[in-house]
Each structure stands twice: as C-alpha cells, then as structure tokens.
Design an enzyme around this catalytic site. Structure first.
Site, mmCIF file in Angstrom:
data_model
loop_
_atom_site.group_PDB
_atom_site.id
_atom_site.type_symbol
_atom_site.label_atom_id
_atom_site.label_comp_id
_atom_site.label_asym_id
_atom_site.label_seq_id
_atom_site.Cartn_x
_atom_site.Cartn_y
_atom_site.Cartn_z
ATOM 1 C CG HIS A 1 7.119 8.393 0.173
ATOM 2 N ND1 HIS A 1 7.423 8.076 -1.142
ATOM 3 C CD2 HIS A 1 7.262 7.312 0.890
ATOM 4 C CE1 HIS A 1 7.932 6.715 -0.866
ATOM 5 N NE2 HIS A 1 7.452 6.266 0.387
ATOM 6 C CG ASP B 1 7.608 9.684 -4.085
ATOM 7 O OD1 ASP B 1 8.368 10.575 -3.416
ATOM 8 O OD2 ASP B 1 6.893 8.906 -3.205
ATOM 9 C CB SER C 1 9.987 4.169 -0.338
ATOM 10 O OG SER C 1 8.699 3.601 -0.635
#
Lengths: 110, 460
Positions: free
Chosen positions: B266, B302, B375
């Site tokens: 992402h 992810d 992240s």
C-alpha cells in the site's frame, strides 16, 4: 540488564520531587502541581515544569510567547504565589538521616 | 516498564519529607526547543496535534488549553528556603550538584531511557512519587526529544535518565500525552536537560549579582570517558529504515541488500512504478528505484519490493531472522508520526504473539507504538539486531474508529526470505509471486478472522 539500571534508578530516586503552587490564603482554591528534579543541595535548587506558573503570571500567558522571551525573572509572577517542594526519603537522606526522622525510635546504649 | 528492572529501590509508603517552601528564581525556556517544536508541531500540523496535561477528568477550556500550549516548553528554577537543621547536618560531599547531566546528542536514538515522575503531581505523593517508566529515545530534533516511556499527567518536569552515561539526566518531561488527529500517539515529549541548564546559567548570569553565584551550582555535563567515541553510535539497526515515496504516497522500508528495499504494497502498489528512497541522516542519500514486485490485493501479505538504480551506501544491512521468540524485546523503526519532517522514530516493546498456520509463522504482533507512516518499516530484535519482519499495520476498531498503536501486525521475514533470496540470485520473481497464492488459512489470519476449525459442511 537489571544492574544496568541501578545507577539510573538511584539517581532518579534521589533527584525526583513534586512541586505545588498555590495562592496565599486560598488553600481551598486548590493548587497546581507537577514533577521536578533536584539539581543541587545546600542551597537546594529545583527545576520543574513551568506550566503550573501560568495562572500566576502578572501579564498572563502571553508573556511566554512574547518575542524574544527566553526567560522571565521570578517577580513576573504575583506576590501571592506560594511554592512547596516535597521529596521522598531517598532524596533527603544521607545515610542515617531518614532514621532520625522516625520519632519514637531510639538506639539505647546497653 | 520492562520486566528486567532490578529489585525495588525503595519500599513505597514510607514517610515523605515535609513540604519545603520555595521561591521562584526564574522561568526559562530553551529557544532551540521552541524552534523545533514550531517546525514539527506548528503551522499546518498544529491542527492535528494536542498535548494534554490536564487531569483526565478536567474539562479544559479553550483559553486554558492555549495557556498550556504557551507554557509547554517553559520550566521553572526554584530555590528552597534554607533549612538550618539540614544545612548543619549536610556533610561536605552532599553539597553541590545532585545530578550529572548528559550532553546533548550523547544519547542516540534507540537507547533505553528511564523516566521518573509523579503522576498527578502532589495529588498523592505517598503512592505516586517518583514512579518509574522505561522506554527508549524514539526521536530527536535538536533538544526536542521523544520517548516511548509511558508518562502520565503530573509527570511534567520529571527527569529522564540514561543507563549510559550511568544515571545521567538526559531530559525533562514536557508533555506526557501527545495526540495526533485525536489519536494517542504513545510518545512523551521531552526537552533535553543540557541546553535547558545552559539557558538557566545564562539567565542567572543576567539576573544580577545575587543569582550569579547560583549559576556555578547548576550540575555540569558529564564528560565522555577518555578513549570512548564522542558520540555513542547507538544500535546500528536504528539507521536501517528508509523513507519510501511513490507519487504522493510515502511510507517506510528497509534495505535487505545494497540495491533491494522491501516495503508495503500500500506504499508502492504498482509494479514498474518509479520510487524515491531516502536513507536517514547523516548519510541521507536519495536514490531512485523501481517497484519490481507488489503482491496482489488478494494476497494476505501487504508487501512490495523495490530495486534501486544504484547502491545504497552507509545503511546497515540486517541479518534476516530464522526464528521468533515470543516475549523477546523488539524495536520498530519507521517514519510514522513525523514523516519526512524528521528522521525515523524508534519504538520498543516485546514480540507479543507469533501467529502460525501449522508450524509456519505467518504473522507477528508487537507492543511497540506503530503509527501511520511506519508501514513497510523494519521490526528488529532489540538484542540481536536481526530483522524479524516488515510492519504492515497497527489496529483500528471499526466500530469506534479508535486506533491502537501498541497492537500491530508484521509479515515475518521468513515468509519473504525464499522469494527474496531467489530474486537476488537469479532475478526470478517466481518465489515472491507465491505470496499471491497463499493458502486460505493464512488469508483468514490476516483478515483477523477466527480460523475455521473445520471446513463448513455443505447443506446439499
């Protein structure tokens, strides 16, 4: 690891204190308080957070953001400011004094 | 607090010393702290940040909140009214400086710290005086420091100490609770002690002869023992995180080879997209790269992999872990909280859970504070510095919208290792592509669903 923190814990214990600010003659109005650090002994100097002094500033909190204000003298707060500092036995006692502080106990010669 | 603290330094509930009257010598602030505070928390960011220091049940008026914000970076130097008895009893060696002060910059990011303050101030000192909390130095911008040691209202002004130099005062607490976009960040704002005491010395010198002599009584900064490097480099892994920018999206990443950075899908979702990678200062190189792999939306993992146009120099390449030990001390390094305005933040905690499918670890959970922007960043073993995983997310309660920084999820590096190794050796993405066809139980775990104990029977 535990040993690693010994000196820091002792230093923190010795230097830690609480500071309370109140108005003379208005104990019932309560007080403002925060934590502090004992910087030196005899004379005892303490450094604490300035937030508890805002209600006492003669010129209000605007004095804190006035251009170029890096410090304000003690008399920038009103005369009715009363300050008290308190700490624990570890900070007070060189060896033995805390014992002295306990009324009613003694070491009779035998 | 970490479980390794030694035996309690004092039994609680012993008699407190009686309160001693004091006088205010001066109010002081550290100009450099205020400048960094304005840079990081002022301007457009001001709307997002709130620093609560009122007691939890206090309704704080707008005016009061403004007062608090104005006073945030201010401290007070007090002199206690002399106590003749104490003066008389104090031996020579008890006079003078009561603490040693760590020079600014002597404590690097990731270093363990010990905060000591009294929650709720003088409200109940018998119980709360000098309560300890442990964490690490999470970030620094000049004298503006952040730690993930948990502090509560009332601890403002409390001391923060380092284990090395042993027992040295590093900073004082400025704001125990920081809220960004109404979410508790889990970091405590500090002001470094050394520049603050320099400011105090300068101010005392200008206040007049009566206070001039007091300047000499303020504690000195600890010298660096001969032979040791001037600056403790700190844990090498603290510099391993890189900032990854892909178009308008940015996040964190970690270099696993001189030209290979792993991040989250992402953050860099489209294969072949151009990506800018920034290493952290002082070697802050900026290098372009290209997304060579990104998992499908349907994959539970992810993950994205970026190949750089040139070598990334000066960034430590971590050893990839092969095993995970629940309960071990871990650290997360990422650009959450400040993004590009500041270097990465380090937060510490423990590996709280290793979720397995069969015997295979498929998810790691930690108690470190993880924020948006972290992240793709690395999760390390604090002890060995091995790379354990890639941080993928923290937790959000869909009902209340609340975010929980201290419950977060990482992809175990063992899930990625075979594919990364094959790509590095042969340039073949086949191993990484297997992440797109992960088994259903792995998907169930990453959807935070309860694993089905048995396949539902057909009703036909």
């Amino acid at each position: 690891m535990a040993r690693q923190w010994g000196p820091s814990m002792r230093a923190a214990e010795k230097a830690g204190c609480v500071v309370s600010a109140s108005r003379a003659g208005q104990a019932e109005a309560g007080s403002w308080s925060c934590s502090g650090v004992i910087l030196s002994r005899c004379p005892d100097l303490v450094l604490c957070h300035g937030g508890i002094f805002t209600p006492f500033l003669r010129a209000g909190s605007a004095a804190l953001t006035a251009a170029g204000a890096a410090f304000l003298p003690g008399d920038s707060c009103g005369d009715d400011l009363r300050l008290h500092v308190q700490w624990g036995p570890a900070a007070a006692s060189p060896a033995g004094r805390a014992e002295r502080g306990r009324p009613g106990l003694c070491t009779p010669q035998c | 607090a970490g479980p390794e603290l030694g035996p309690p330094a004092r039994p609680r509930g012993r008699l407190m010393e009686p309160p001693r009257p004091a006088e205010l010598l001066l109010l002081l602030s550290c100009p450099a702290f205020r400048a960094h505070f304005a840079r990081l928390f002022g301007g457009e960011a001001a709307e997002q940040w709130r620093f609560a220091s009122a007691a939890p049940d206090d309704e704080v008026s707008e005016e009061e909140e403004e007062d608090q914000l104005r006073a945030l970076g201010w401290f007070a130097l007090l002199r206690l009214r002399p106590d003749p008895e104490e003066e008389e009893a104090a031996a020579e060696e008890e006079r003078g400086p009561a603490v040693a002060v760590a020079p600014l910059g002597a404590v690097p990011k990731g270093t363990p710290l010990l905060a000591c303050g009294s929650p709720f101030g003088a409200f109940c000192p018998d119980i709360f005086l000098n309560t300890l909390s442990r964490g690490v130095l999470s970030n620094a911008a000049g004298p503006l420091l952040l730690t993930d040691a948990r502090c509560l209202p009332g601890t403002e002004g409390g001391g923060v100490f380092a284990a090395r130099p042993a027992g040295a005062l590093v900073a004082l607490v400025v704001a125990p609770l920081c809220w960004k976009a109404r979410e508790w960040v889990g970091l405590t704002l500090l002001c470094a002690a050394a520049p603050l005491l320099r400011a105090a010395r300068a101010a005392l010198g200008r206040l007049g002869p009566g206070t001039h002599a007091l300047a000499a009584l303020l504690p000195p900064e600890v010298g660096v023992p001969w032979g040791l490097p001037l600056r403790d480099p700190g844990p090498p892994w603290a510099a391993a995180a890189v900032l990854v920018e892909c178009g308008t999206v940015w996040g964190s990443g970690v270099a696993v080879a001189p030209r290979l950075v792993v991040t989250c899908r992402h953050v860099a979702p489209r294969e072949a997209a151009r990506v800018l990678v920034r290493a952290t200062p002082p070697k802050s190189a900026t290098i372009w790269g290209r997304v060579v792999f990104a998992t499908q939306e349907t994959s539970p993992y992810d993950i994205a992999v970026v190949s750089l146009d040139e070598d990334l120099h000066g960034v430590p390449l971590p050893v990839l872990a092969e095993r995970f030990h629940e309960g071990e001390a871990v650290s997360v390094v990422g650009f959450g909280v400040f993004g590009q305005a500041c270097g990465p933040s380090v937060t510490s905690g423990i590996l709280s859970a290793v979720v397995r499918v069969g015997d295979t670890p498929v998810m790691l959970q930690t108690t470190c504070a993880v924020h948006g922007g972290s992240s793709g960043g690395p999760l390390f073993s604090s002890r060995t510095g091995d790379l354990l995983g890639i941080v993928a997310s923290n937790t959000r309660d869909n009902d209340t919208g609340a975010t929980y920084p201290h419950l977060n999820f990482s992809v175990p590096i063992t899930v990625l290792q075979p594919g990364l190794r094959r790509y590095r050796q042969t340039g073949d993405l086949g191993g990484l592509r297997e992440l797109d066809s992960a088994a259903e139980p792995e998907k169930v775990v990453w959807r935070l669903q309860r694993p089905l104990t048995e396949a539902p029977r057909s009703k036909l």
